[in-house]
Motif scaffolding. Structure first.
Motif, mmCIF file in Angstrom:
data_model
loop_
_atom_site.group_PDB
_atom_site.id
_atom_site.type_symbol
_atom_site.label_atom_id
_atom_site.label_comp_id
_atom_site.label_asym_id
_atom_site.label_seq_id
_atom_site.Cartn_x
_atom_site.Cartn_y
_atom_site.Cartn_z
ATOM 1 N N LEU A 1 8.979 5.623 4.890
ATOM 2 C CA LEU A 1 10.056 6.559 4.534
ATOM 3 C C LEU A 1 9.948 7.849 5.349
ATOM 4 O O LEU A 1 10.954 8.476 5.670
ATOM 5 N N LEU A 2 8.722 8.234 5.697
ATOM 6 C CA LEU A 2 8.528 9.441 6.501
ATOM 7 C C LEU A 2 8.583 9.142 8.008
ATOM 8 O O LEU A 2 8.298 10.009 8.828
ATOM 9 N N LEU A 3 8.944 7.915 8.345
ATOM 10 C CA LEU A 3 9.093 7.466 9.736
ATOM 11 C C LEU A 3 7.816 7.660 10.555
ATOM 12 O O LEU A 3 7.852 8.000 11.731
ATOM 13 N N GLN A 4 6.686 7.437 9.899
ATOM 14 C CA GLN A 4 5.404 7.586 10.569
ATOM 15 C C GLN A 4 4.758 6.222 10.806
ATOM 16 O O GLN A 4 4.086 6.011 11.790
ATOM 17 N N PHE B 1 12.338 4.933 -5.075
ATOM 18 C CA PHE B 1 11.438 4.437 -4.035
ATOM 19 C C PHE B 1 10.520 5.563 -3.545
ATOM 20 O O PHE B 1 9.300 5.404 -3.444
ATOM 21 N N ALA B 2 11.104 6.736 -3.268
ATOM 22 C CA ALA B 2 10.312 7.858 -2.756
ATOM 23 C C ALA B 2 9.281 8.326 -3.784
ATOM 24 O O ALA B 2 8.218 8.823 -3.428
ATOM 25 N N ILE C 1 5.206 4.833 1.859
ATOM 26 C CA ILE C 1 5.718 6.195 2.032
ATOM 27 C C ILE C 1 5.721 6.552 3.521
ATOM 28 O O ILE C 1 6.612 7.247 4.003
ATOM 29 N N GLY C 2 4.731 6.030 4.251
ATOM 30 C CA GLY C 2 4.687 6.253 5.700
ATOM 31 C C GLY C 2 5.949 5.764 6.392
ATOM 32 O O GLY C 2 6.415 6.363 7.355
ATOM 33 N N LYS D 1 0.825 -1.213 0.000
ATOM 34 C CA LYS D 1 0.000 0.000 0.000
ATOM 35 C C LYS D 1 0.859 1.263 0.000
ATOM 36 O O LYS D 1 1.795 1.387 0.793
ATOM 37 N N TYR D 2 0.489 2.178 -0.844
ATOM 38 C CA TYR D 2 1.224 3.423 -1.023
ATOM 39 C C TYR D 2 1.483 4.132 0.303
ATOM 40 O O TYR D 2 2.608 4.504 0.624
ATOM 41 N N ASN D 3 0.406 4.303 1.090
ATOM 42 C CA ASN D 3 0.531 5.064 2.333
ATOM 43 C C ASN D 3 1.436 4.388 3.350
ATOM 44 O O ASN D 3 2.167 5.051 4.082
ATOM 45 N N ALA E 1 6.970 4.594 -4.627
ATOM 46 C CA ALA E 1 6.505 3.980 -3.378
ATOM 47 C C ALA E 1 6.566 2.449 -3.414
ATOM 48 O O ALA E 1 6.921 1.837 -2.431
ATOM 49 N N TYR E 2 6.191 1.849 -4.507
ATOM 50 C CA TYR E 2 6.277 0.389 -4.594
ATOM 51 C C TYR E 2 7.673 0.006 -5.033
ATOM 52 O O TYR E 2 8.288 0.687 -5.831
ATOM 53 N N ARG F 1 2.451 3.406 14.987
ATOM 54 C CA ARG F 1 2.052 2.406 14.013
ATOM 55 C C ARG F 1 3.206 1.491 13.658
ATOM 56 O O ARG F 1 4.333 1.961 13.576
#
Lengths: 180, 196
Positions: B53-56, B107-108, B50-51, B45-47, B111-112, B196
């Motif tokens: 990579l954004l350390l979220q 990657f950034a 990327i989540g 999943k995209y989110n 995303a996949y 998460r």
């Protein structure tokens, strides 16, 4: 409840599953789980059919390594990944949403699908160029190579991770974190 | 320095003689299980991607680090008892740094990655089709450049097949459990400090 119809499993359970899968792949077919080679070979075979002159030096080098491009293990692995993900999402009903542009992308770049497609295409080119130069991707290097303690992967994976994070923060900024 | 030729000890495991047809069937089965797991893990999943990579969202790290702990312990145990061969990619410092950087930039954007992309396609994320077209185009570009790359980038820091424990002169029997414990500690830290 049937676990197969659940939308998601614990990431730890999934990780254990992938780890166990790697044992079987080493033990039964003497190969690690890698994906990118399939894309390289697909391109090479297409090119062989359309522009044989251009691709000749590449094919000669590959033949010397005893790795002539063909539809084989990695290709079938990719096909399997598609089938497995399809089956999993169908069983749970966790299909991708209809929207053409992911919400985070829309927040940053607007809802033009063309822009997202162009970004994905351009990103794909750079990604694969990197994967082929480094000889591996997230599966081949960042999982299979790291777990075998290969120095090559221990260089690739941190460089990839740090660059990916830096570029993601450049693109989306700290603000983007609230939209994932 | 270490001698690249001796750095990787050959195992006594004879390569399994699996007929080509059976190997392809095995590939489909392994691939299907892999894709099933990737989708159930949500890492197509995209989110989520990327989540990470954004350390979220640390789902990707949790899946990968667990897979590494389990895979490493099993593969090195099997290797110790001469049941499997390792499949070590040669170290080319220049190629792995440049390749890693390019991969990270890609990657950034997309995303996949190639594996999670196939899983994303399976679950119906159609934007990945354009990413995959890019992947094939990138392979094409690589083939075009491969002569030049062989003469330049691939010769920079060409060390052959090197494994970390040999490089650091630490026995594998020490390195493997120590690294496993480190990863498990990191997973506990993630669980403690991330949402998460």
């Amino acid at each position: 409840m049937n676990p197969l119809t659940k939308t998601s499993w614990s990431p730890y359970l999934v990780g254990v599953g992938i780890g166990v899968l790697s044992w079987f792949s080493f033990a039964t077919v003497d190969r690690q789980l890698g994906i990118t080679t399939a894309f390289e070979y697909s391109a090479a075979l297409t090119e062989q059919a359309t522009a044989p002159q251009v691709v000749k030096p590449y094919l000669e080098a590959k033949a010397k390594d005893g790795k002539t491009p063909k539809i084989d293990w990695e290709w079938m692995l990719v096909l399997g990944v598609f089938i497995g993900a399809y089956a999993s999402s169908k069983m749970s009903g966790d299909r991708a949403p209809e929207e053409k542009v992911p919400p985070l992308w829309r927040w940053r770049f607007g809802d033009s699908p063309g822009l997202r497609y162009a970004g994905a295409f351009f990103g794909g080119i750079i990604m694969m160029l990197g994967a082929r130069i480094a000889q591996g991707c997230t599966s081949g290097h960042a999982i299979s190579g790291i777990l075998q303690l290969a120095l090559s992967s221990w260089i690739f994976a941190p460089v990839m991770g740090v660059t990916g994070m830096a570029v993601a923060f450049l693109i989306y900024g700290k603000e983007g974190r609230r939209h994932v | 320095m270490i001698d690249p030729g001796k750095a990787v000890k050959e195992t006594s495991a004879p390569p399994p003689t699996v007929p080509a047809g059976k190997k392809l069937v095995a590939a489909i089965i392994f691939g299907t299980a892999f894709g099933f797991l990737l989708q159930k893990g949500g890492v197509g999943k995209y989110n989520v991607l990327i989540g990470q990579l954004l350390l979220q969202d640390f789902t990707v790290a949790k899946v990968m680090m667990t897979a590494i702990v389990v895979g490493m312990i099993g593969v090195f145990t099997l290797h110790h008892f001469a049941k499997v061969n390792l499949d070590i990619h040669p170290t080319r410092i220049g190629a792995q740094i440049i390749g890693g950087m390019l991969f990270g930039v890609g990657f950034a954007l997309i995303a996949y990655c190639p594996g999670t992309g196939a899983a994303a396609l399976g679950q119906g994320s159609w934007d990945v089709l354009f990413g995959m077209a890019g992947l094939v185009a990138g392979s094409y570009l690589f083939a075009e450049m491969s002569g030049w790359l062989k003469r330049t980038v691939e010769t920079w820091g060409d060390k052959g097949k090197v494994m970390l424990p040999d490089l650091l002169h630490i026995p594998r029997g020490v390195f493997v459990p120590a690294f496993a414990l480190l990863l498990i500690a990191a997973l506990f830290a993630i669980e403690r400090f991330s949402t998460r």
